[in-house]
Scaffold this motif. Structure first.
Motif, PDB file in Angstrom:
ATOM      1  N   CYS A 149      -0.743   4.676  -1.200  1.00  0.00           N
ATOM      2  CA  CYS A 149      -1.739   4.453  -2.241  1.00  0.00           C
ATOM      3  C   CYS A 149      -2.925   5.415  -2.059  1.00  0.00           C
ATOM      4  O   CYS A 149      -3.357   5.658  -0.923  1.00  0.00           O
ATOM      5  CB  CYS A 149      -2.222   3.007  -2.157  1.00  0.00           C
ATOM      6  SG  CYS A 149      -3.593   2.645  -3.259  1.00  0.00           S
ATOM      7  N   ILE A 168      -1.438   1.374  -7.692  1.00  0.00           N
ATOM      8  CA  ILE A 168      -1.255  -0.071  -7.810  1.00  0.00           C
ATOM      9  C   ILE A 168      -1.926  -0.516  -9.107  1.00  0.00           C
ATOM     10  O   ILE A 168      -2.883   0.107  -9.546  1.00  0.00           O
ATOM     11  CB  ILE A 168      -1.873  -0.772  -6.570  1.00  0.00           C
ATOM     12  CG1 ILE A 168      -1.488  -2.244  -6.507  1.00  0.00           C
ATOM     13  CG2 ILE A 168      -3.388  -0.656  -6.526  1.00  0.00           C
ATOM     14  CD1 ILE A 168      -0.155  -2.453  -5.870  1.00  0.00           C
ATOM     15  N   TRP A 201     -11.398  -0.114  -0.956  1.00  0.00           N
ATOM     16  CA  TRP A 201     -12.136  -0.999  -1.855  1.00  0.00           C
ATOM     17  C   TRP A 201     -12.847  -2.065  -1.024  1.00  0.00           C
ATOM     18  O   TRP A 201     -12.282  -2.566  -0.056  1.00  0.00           O
ATOM     19  CB  TRP A 201     -11.190  -1.733  -2.810  1.00  0.00           C
ATOM     20  CG  TRP A 201     -10.613  -0.909  -3.914  1.00  0.00           C
ATOM     21  CD1 TRP A 201     -10.006   0.301  -3.800  1.00  0.00           C
ATOM     22  CD2 TRP A 201     -10.565  -1.258  -5.298  1.00  0.00           C
ATOM     23  NE1 TRP A 201      -9.581   0.731  -5.039  1.00  0.00           N
ATOM     24  CE2 TRP A 201      -9.905  -0.207  -5.978  1.00  0.00           C
ATOM     25  CE3 TRP A 201     -10.998  -2.353  -6.046  1.00  0.00           C
ATOM     26  CZ2 TRP A 201      -9.678  -0.225  -7.344  1.00  0.00           C
ATOM     27  CZ3 TRP A 201     -10.767  -2.365  -7.408  1.00  0.00           C
ATOM     28  CH2 TRP A 201     -10.128  -1.312  -8.054  1.00  0.00           C
ATOM     29  N   TYR A 209      -5.883   4.947  -2.455  1.00  0.00           N
ATOM     30  CA  TYR A 209      -7.081   4.277  -1.925  1.00  0.00           C
ATOM     31  C   TYR A 209      -6.975   3.942  -0.438  1.00  0.00           C
ATOM     32  O   TYR A 209      -7.911   3.429   0.156  1.00  0.00           O
ATOM     33  CB  TYR A 209      -7.336   2.973  -2.690  1.00  0.00           C
ATOM     34  CG  TYR A 209      -7.748   3.187  -4.123  1.00  0.00           C
ATOM     35  CD1 TYR A 209      -8.918   3.860  -4.440  1.00  0.00           C
ATOM     36  CD2 TYR A 209      -6.968   2.692  -5.167  1.00  0.00           C
ATOM     37  CE1 TYR A 209      -9.307   4.048  -5.756  1.00  0.00           C
ATOM     38  CE2 TYR A 209      -7.354   2.873  -6.488  1.00  0.00           C
ATOM     39  CZ  TYR A 209      -8.524   3.550  -6.777  1.00  0.00           C
ATOM     40  OH  TYR A 209      -8.902   3.722  -8.082  1.00  0.00           O
ATOM     41  N   LEU A 210      -5.821   4.188   0.138  1.00  0.00           N
ATOM     42  CA  LEU A 210      -5.633   3.808   1.540  1.00  0.00           C
ATOM     43  C   LEU A 210      -6.241   4.850   2.470  1.00  0.00           C
ATOM     44  O   LEU A 210      -5.870   6.017   2.432  1.00  0.00           O
ATOM     45  CB  LEU A 210      -4.139   3.643   1.829  1.00  0.00           C
ATOM     46  CG  LEU A 210      -3.783   3.036   3.172  1.00  0.00           C
ATOM     47  CD1 LEU A 210      -4.309   1.610   3.282  1.00  0.00           C
ATOM     48  CD2 LEU A 210      -2.279   3.048   3.371  1.00  0.00           C
ATOM     49  N   CYS A 249      -7.851  -0.291   3.314  1.00  0.00           N
ATOM     50  CA  CYS A 249      -8.182  -0.098   1.902  1.00  0.00           C
ATOM     51  C   CYS A 249      -9.660   0.276   1.752  1.00  0.00           C
ATOM     52  O   CYS A 249     -10.516  -0.291   2.408  1.00  0.00           O
ATOM     53  CB  CYS A 249      -7.906  -1.398   1.148  1.00  0.00           C
ATOM     54  SG  CYS A 249      -8.277  -1.257  -0.603  1.00  0.00           S
ATOM     55  N   CYS A 272      -3.217  -6.690  -4.987  1.00  0.00           N
ATOM     56  CA  CYS A 272      -3.059  -6.358  -3.560  1.00  0.00           C
ATOM     57  C   CYS A 272      -3.377  -7.582  -2.698  1.00  0.00           C
ATOM     58  O   CYS A 272      -2.671  -7.863  -1.725  1.00  0.00           O
ATOM     59  CB  CYS A 272      -4.002  -5.234  -3.160  1.00  0.00           C
ATOM     60  SG  CYS A 272      -3.919  -3.818  -4.245  1.00  0.00           S
ATOM     61  N   CYS A 290       0.807  -1.237   0.000  1.00  0.00           N
ATOM     62  CA  CYS A 290       0.000   0.000   0.000  1.00  0.00           C
ATOM     63  C   CYS A 290       0.834   1.277   0.000  1.00  0.00           C
ATOM     64  O   CYS A 290       0.321   2.351   0.285  1.00  0.00           O
ATOM     65  CB  CYS A 290      -0.967   0.057   1.175  1.00  0.00           C
ATOM     66  SG  CYS A 290      -2.060  -1.348   1.279  1.00  0.00           S
ATOM     67  N   LYS A 294     -10.746  -5.651  -2.857  1.00  0.00           N
ATOM     68  CA  LYS A 294      -9.557  -4.943  -3.352  1.00  0.00           C
ATOM     69  C   LYS A 294      -8.950  -5.652  -4.569  1.00  0.00           C
ATOM     70  O   LYS A 294      -9.224  -6.832  -4.810  1.00  0.00           O
ATOM     71  CB  LYS A 294      -8.541  -4.757  -2.235  1.00  0.00           C
ATOM     72  CG  LYS A 294      -7.968  -6.002  -1.665  1.00  0.00           C
ATOM     73  CD  LYS A 294      -7.105  -5.617  -0.467  1.00  0.00           C
ATOM     74  CE  LYS A 294      -6.607  -6.847   0.250  1.00  0.00           C
ATOM     75  NZ  LYS A 294      -5.926  -6.582   1.477  1.00  0.00           N
ATOM     76  N   PRO A 295      -8.111  -4.936  -5.330  1.00  0.00           N
ATOM     77  CA  PRO A 295      -7.516  -5.529  -6.530  1.00  0.00           C
ATOM     78  C   PRO A 295      -6.779  -6.833  -6.222  1.00  0.00           C
ATOM     79  O   PRO A 295      -6.185  -6.984  -5.150  1.00  0.00           O
ATOM     80  CB  PRO A 295      -6.543  -4.444  -7.003  1.00  0.00           C
ATOM     81  CG  PRO A 295      -7.081  -3.168  -6.439  1.00  0.00           C
ATOM     82  CD  PRO A 295      -7.710  -3.527  -5.141  1.00  0.00           C
TER      83      PRO A 295
HETATM   84  S1  SF4 Z   1      -4.916  -2.785  -0.834  1.00  0.00           S
HETATM   85 FE1  SF4 Z   1      -6.078  -0.914  -1.341  1.00  0.00          FE
HETATM   86  S2  SF4 Z   1      -4.903   0.709  -0.337  1.00  0.00           S
HETATM   87 FE2  SF4 Z   1      -3.525  -1.043  -0.509  1.00  0.00          FE
HETATM   88  S3  SF4 Z   1      -2.399  -0.792  -2.461  1.00  0.00           S
HETATM   89 FE3  SF4 Z   1      -4.248  -2.046  -2.860  1.00  0.00          FE
HETATM   90  S4  SF4 Z   1      -5.810  -0.571  -3.508  1.00  0.00           S
HETATM   91 FE4  SF4 Z   1      -4.209   0.582  -2.488  1.00  0.00          FE
END
Ligand code: SF4
Length: 202
Positions: free
Chosen positions: A109, A74, A119, A111-112, A117, A126, A69, A122-123
């Motif tokens: 990141c 990412i 999301w 999104y953090l 996170c 990750c 993160c 999450k992707p």
């Molecule tokens: S888990 Fe979420 S916050 Fe961490 S790098 Fe992936 S998208 Fe970003």
């Protein structure tokens, strides 16, 4: 707004718009298509919680000990965005859009958030990222966990590696057929992934 944020926001907005315009029942059909993937993600979550829950914490990215993160952006696949939006509340999508519009603040990141996170799903990059010090520590103490992890990495390919029909490619194809286009459609744009598909006759 950085180029990364722009691409992310553009894709988020497009997917949101296309999902909203789908005829009744189509969204549910897409959710059902994702059932095996979600089950896989739940099993990985349980594994991570049980073996890495006590090791991975906020101090890691705050101290920049781990790469987890701690990059501004990412890699996210188009299907990551679709899957996340399919199972997110409108307010959660609004939050993602809002952080993407803000100026990125340094090493972490976009999104953090304060509690992790932002999301809901999450992707995949990750989800499957474990830093080397954490892996070494856990796998030394629990050798059985290492083979379990390798099995998860193998299973991940059933959804993401296009040498066979995979969910991540199918979802892209579905949106392309609706007229949608995004720079995150790597399954249809990345020369490496296209070569894999070509070799497999897909
Ligand atoms: S888990 Fe979420 S916050 Fe961490 S790098 Fe992936 S998208 Fe970003």
């Amino acid at each position: 707004m950085s180029e990364y944020q722009y691409e992310q926001l553009e894709t988020l907005s497009l997917v949101r718009m296309y999902l909203k315009a789908l005829p009744g029942g189509e969204k549910e059909k897409l959710r059902l298509m994702a059932a095996d993937y979600l089950e896989f993600r739940r099993r990985v979550d349980r594994f991570l919680e049980s073996y890495f829950g006590s090791i991975c914490d906020q101090s890691c990215y705050q101290s920049r000990l781990s790469a987890c993160c701690s990059r501004e952006g990412i890699i996210t696949f188009f299907a990551d965005v679709v899957l996340n939006l399919l199972f997110s509340e409108e307010v959660e999508i609004d939050t993602l859009a809002s952080v993407l519009r803000q100026e990125a603040r340094g090493f972490k990141c976009v999104y953090l958030g304060a509690t992790g996170c932002r999301w809901r799903i999450k992707p995949i990059v990750c989800q499957m990222f474990l830093c080397e010090p954490a892996k070494t520590k856990v796998f030394r103490q629990h050798p059985e966990a290492e083979s379990e992890w390798l099995e998860f990495e193998r299973q991940r390919k059933k959804f993401t590696w296009p040498d066979q029909p995979v969910l991540f490619d199918i979802l892209e194809k579905y949106f392309i057929s609706l007229g949608c286009s995004s720079p995150l459609m790597y399954m249809h744009q990345s020369p490496g992934l296209l070569r894999i598909k070509q070799k497999a006759g897909i």
